[in-house]
Design an enzyme around this catalytic site. Sequence first.
Site, PDB file in Angstrom:
ATOM      1  N   CYS A  89      13.371  11.407   6.891  1.00 57.99           N
ATOM      2  CA  CYS A  89      13.434  10.856   8.246  1.00 57.99           C
ATOM      3  C   CYS A  89      14.808  11.134   8.842  1.00 57.99           C
ATOM      4  O   CYS A  89      14.957  11.231  10.045  1.00 57.99           O
ATOM      5  CB  CYS A  89      13.140   9.373   8.222  1.00 57.99           C
ATOM      6  SG  CYS A  89      14.079   8.488   6.979  1.00 57.99           S
TER       7      CYS A  89
ATOM      8  N   GLU B 275      10.037   1.403  10.575  1.00 55.24           N
ATOM      9  CA  GLU B 275      11.068   2.432  10.343  1.00 55.24           C
ATOM     10  C   GLU B 275      10.362   3.772  10.490  1.00 55.24           C
ATOM     11  O   GLU B 275       9.560   4.154   9.637  1.00 55.24           O
ATOM     12  CB  GLU B 275      11.652   2.311   8.933  1.00 55.24           C
ATOM     13  CG  GLU B 275      12.363   1.002   8.666  1.00 55.24           C
ATOM     14  CD  GLU B 275      13.626   0.826   9.488  1.00 55.24           C
ATOM     15  OE1 GLU B 275      14.174   1.829   9.975  1.00 55.24           O
ATOM     16  OE2 GLU B 275      14.040  -0.329   9.662  1.00 55.24           O
TER      17      GLU B 275
ATOM     18  N   GLU C 137       9.563  15.945  15.848  1.00 54.27           N
ATOM     19  CA  GLU C 137       9.841  15.857  14.409  1.00 54.27           C
ATOM     20  C   GLU C 137       8.877  16.798  13.681  1.00 54.27           C
ATOM     21  O   GLU C 137       7.664  16.664  13.785  1.00 54.27           O
ATOM     22  CB  GLU C 137       9.641  14.428  13.910  1.00 54.27           C
ATOM     23  CG  GLU C 137       9.998  14.293  12.433  1.00 54.27           C
ATOM     24  CD  GLU C 137       9.740  12.903  11.876  1.00 54.27           C
ATOM     25  OE1 GLU C 137       8.636  12.383  12.055  1.00 54.27           O
ATOM     26  OE2 GLU C 137      10.660  12.356  11.240  1.00 54.27           O
TER      27      GLU C 137
ATOM     28  N   LYS D  19       0.859  -1.181   0.000  1.00 54.63           N
ATOM     29  CA  LYS D  19       0.000   0.000   0.000  1.00 54.63           C
ATOM     30  C   LYS D  19       0.895   1.230   0.000  1.00 54.63           C
ATOM     31  O   LYS D  19       1.496   1.583   1.012  1.00 54.63           O
ATOM     32  CB  LYS D  19      -0.902   0.063   1.237  1.00 54.63           C
ATOM     33  CG  LYS D  19      -1.926   1.192   1.113  1.00 54.63           C
ATOM     34  CD  LYS D  19      -2.357   1.800   2.433  1.00 54.63           C
ATOM     35  CE  LYS D  19      -1.514   2.953   2.896  1.00 54.63           C
ATOM     36  NZ  LYS D  19      -1.569   4.172   2.081  1.00 54.63           N
TER      37      LYS D  19
HETATM   38  P1  NAD Z   1       2.506   8.421   7.967  1.00 56.09           P
HETATM   39  O1  NAD Z   1       2.835   7.656   9.201  1.00 56.09           O
HETATM   40  O2  NAD Z   1       1.455   9.420   8.015  1.00 56.09           O
HETATM   41  O3  NAD Z   1       2.089   7.411   6.799  1.00 56.09           O
HETATM   42  C1  NAD Z   1       2.906   6.322   6.430  1.00 56.09           C
HETATM   43  C2  NAD Z   1       2.032   5.262   5.783  1.00 56.09           C
HETATM   44  O4  NAD Z   1       1.158   4.724   6.769  1.00 56.09           O
HETATM   45  C3  NAD Z   1       1.127   5.805   4.659  1.00 56.09           C
HETATM   46  O5  NAD Z   1       1.067   4.867   3.624  1.00 56.09           O
HETATM   47  C4  NAD Z   1      -0.209   5.937   5.356  1.00 56.09           C
HETATM   48  O6  NAD Z   1      -1.304   5.838   4.485  1.00 56.09           O
HETATM   49  C5  NAD Z   1      -0.176   4.757   6.312  1.00 56.09           C
HETATM   50  N1  NAD Z   1      -1.077   4.907   7.464  1.00 56.09           N
HETATM   51  C6  NAD Z   1      -1.482   6.051   8.056  1.00 56.09           C
HETATM   52  N2  NAD Z   1      -2.334   5.791   9.065  1.00 56.09           N
HETATM   53  C7  NAD Z   1      -2.479   4.442   9.110  1.00 56.09           C
HETATM   54  C8  NAD Z   1      -3.238   3.550   9.934  1.00 56.09           C
HETATM   55  N3  NAD Z   1      -4.023   3.991  10.910  1.00 56.09           N
HETATM   56  N4  NAD Z   1      -3.141   2.210   9.690  1.00 56.09           N
HETATM   57  C9  NAD Z   1      -2.341   1.756   8.711  1.00 56.09           C
HETATM   58  N5  NAD Z   1      -1.619   2.548   7.897  1.00 56.09           N
HETATM   59  C10 NAD Z   1      -1.671   3.873   8.096  1.00 56.09           C
HETATM   60  O7  NAD Z   1       3.895   9.015   7.458  1.00 56.09           O
HETATM   61  P2  NAD Z   1       4.190   9.925   6.173  1.00 56.09           P
HETATM   62  O8  NAD Z   1       3.659  11.276   6.428  1.00 56.09           O
HETATM   63  O9  NAD Z   1       3.795   9.228   4.933  1.00 56.09           O
HETATM   64  O10 NAD Z   1       5.781   9.941   6.208  1.00 56.09           O
HETATM   65  C11 NAD Z   1       6.484  10.731   7.080  1.00 56.09           C
HETATM   66  C12 NAD Z   1       6.972   9.963   8.278  1.00 56.09           C
HETATM   67  O11 NAD Z   1       7.699   8.819   7.859  1.00 56.09           O
HETATM   68  C13 NAD Z   1       7.940  10.751   9.127  1.00 56.09           C
HETATM   69  O12 NAD Z   1       7.666  10.528  10.476  1.00 56.09           O
HETATM   70  C14 NAD Z   1       9.291  10.177   8.749  1.00 56.09           C
HETATM   71  O13 NAD Z   1      10.295  10.348   9.710  1.00 56.09           O
HETATM   72  C15 NAD Z   1       8.957   8.758   8.524  1.00 56.09           C
HETATM   73  N6  NAD Z   1       9.954   8.106   7.671  1.00 56.09           N
HETATM   74  C16 NAD Z   1      10.795   7.210   8.238  1.00 56.09           C
HETATM   75  C17 NAD Z   1      11.774   6.600   7.480  1.00 56.09           C
HETATM   76  C18 NAD Z   1      12.693   5.585   8.095  1.00 56.09           C
HETATM   77  O14 NAD Z   1      13.220   4.762   7.370  1.00 56.09           O
HETATM   78  N7  NAD Z   1      12.924   5.605   9.388  1.00 56.09           N
HETATM   79  C19 NAD Z   1      11.895   6.914   6.125  1.00 56.09           C
HETATM   80  C20 NAD Z   1      11.023   7.860   5.575  1.00 56.09           C
HETATM   81  C21 NAD Z   1      10.039   8.432   6.360  1.00 56.09           C
END
Ligand code: NAD
Length: 511
Positions: A299, A265, A400, A190
Amino acid sequence: MATDILASPATLSHTQAKVFKNFIDGEWVESSTGETFENRNPADTRDLVGIFQKSAKADVDAAVEAAKSAFAKWRLVPAPRRAELVFRAAEILIERKEEHAREMTREMGKVLKETRGDVQEAIDAAYYNAGEGRRMFGPTVPSELPNKFAMAVRQPVGICGMITPWNFPMAISSWKLLPAIVCGNTCVIKPAQDTPASTFNLVRAFTDAGVPKGVVNIVTGFGPDVGTPLAEHPDVRAISLTGSSAVGRIIGGIAAKSFKHCSLELGGKNPMIVLDDANLDLAIEGGLWGGFGTTGQRCTATSRIIVQKGIYREFVERYVARAKKLKVGNGLDETVDMGPAINEKQLQTDLSYVEIGRNEGAKLVCGGDRLDKGEYQHGWFMEPTVFIDVDQKMRIAQEEIFGPVVSIIACDGLEDAIEIANNIEYGLSSAIYTKDVNKAFAAMRDLYAGITYINAPTIGAEVHLPFGGTKATGNGHREGGIGALDFYTEWKSIYVDYSDTLQKAQIDRVD
Ligand code: NAD
Ligand code: MN
C-alpha cells in the site's frame, strides 16, 4: 476429531496438502457450505500450500456467538494478565520465525528477507501492545465541583470483526488482533483468501500462549461471503478492514448503518520526490526498494518518482540500469530480488497498465513483459517495469496498480513537486530526497499524507507510530501506536460525587 489441526495438520492422502478448518471457540470446524478453496504458491502454482474452508454467513454467526460468550469473561481479565499472554505469544513467534517466513513466502511470493520482516513486525507489535496492558492511560482531572472526583477509563468495544489483505498476511493481522485483545475485546478475523495460512500461524501462537477459546476466531473464505456478513452482524461493534478503496467504500457504508466503529486502511499511490541536491546514489537505492520491494504490492509502494529537471536524465539512466539488473524469481531463493504477482488476476492488471501507459504516451524504458519461460513457467512473474516522461494526469500516475510498475515524472522544483505529489486521490505515504533542511521541513508540512519520509523511500513502518493515510486511503483512523487503542476502546468518563449533596455541574457555582 476437532483437535489441534495446526499443530498436527490433517492431510489429504492424494495431495498431502494441509487442510485447515475454521477456528471457532477453540475448535476446528468445517464450514457450513462443505466447500473448500486452495491456497497455492504464486511462484509455482504446482505447490499447494493448503486447503481452506469456503465459509458463509452461518459460519460467521457461529464465530460471533463464540466471541460473544468469550467476551463475558475476557473483558474481566485484568489487562496486565491479558498482556502477559501476548508477551508469551511474542516469544513463541520468535522461535517459529523462520518456519513462518518460509510458509509465507510460499503462500504469497515475497522474498524471504521480507517475510522474515513480516513475522518480525508481528513480534514487535506483540511487545508493544503487551506493554499497553500496564498503561492504557486515561485522564484523571480535577472536578469543577467540591468533593467530586473525575476520570476517564478505556473500556473494550466488544466483539471486533477484522478483514485483511494478502500483502502483509501476518503483520496486518497482528496490528488488528493484538491491540484488540489486550484491550479486552474478542475477535473474528477473515484473512485474505490468498494468504490465510499466515493468520493461522499467528493465532496458533496466541492459543499456544494460553489465550482462551473464543477470544480469537478465524473464518476463512471470500469477501462477499464472509467479510460482508461479518461487517453486517449486529453484535459486531467494531469492524477493521485493510484493503482496496473499493472494498473500503462497501464496508464503510455497511458500518455507518449500524454505527459501528469502522477503521479503513486502503490504497495508495505514493510519491517520492528527488530534488537536484539529493544524494543520488541513496535516492536510486531507495527508489528501487520502494518501487519493487514486495513486487510493488505494498500500500506504501513508491509508485511515482518525481524528479527535478537538473538531475532527471542522470537519475533515469542510472535507475533504469539498476532496475534491469534486479533478479526476478522464487522468493525462497535468497539471491532473488523480486518475487511474482500474487495471482493471475493481479498479473493481468499489471500488464494491462503497461498497455494503458503505452497508449497514454508514456515512454516504457524497462520491462513491461510477462515472464513465463523456463523457471518462470509455473508462476505469475513479470519484469520490473519503468515508465518515464510520465504526465501527472495519466492513469498510470493516478491509479493504484499494485504491481512492479514505476512512473517517473519530471518537476521544476520543490513547489511543483509537492503539487504533483498531492494531486492524487490517495494520501498514504510520501518521501523526499534532499540535503536542504529548509526544503525537507517544508515538505514535512506540505505533503498531505499520513506518512512522510525524509531521505528514505515511502515503504516501511514502525509499529509504535500511527499508520494510515488521508483522502481515499482511509477514514481518519490510524493503526499502530496509540491510534489502535483509540479504535479498540470506548472512553468512559466516571464521576464520583462524595459531597452527600445534589451538586449540579455548570449550575452550582458562585460567580
Ligand atoms: P481487497 O480490497 O481486494 O481485499 C481485502 C479484503 O477484503 C480481503 O480479505 C477480501 O476478501 C475482502 N473483501 C473483498 N470484497 C469484499 C466485500 N464485498 N465485502 C467484504 N469483504 C470483502 O484488497 P487486496 O487485494 O487483498 O489488497 C490490496 C489492497 O489493499 C490495495 O489496495 C492496498 O493498497 C491495500 N492495502 C492497504 C494497506 C493500508 O494499511 N493502507 C495495507 C495493505 C494493503
Ligand atoms: Mn496463496
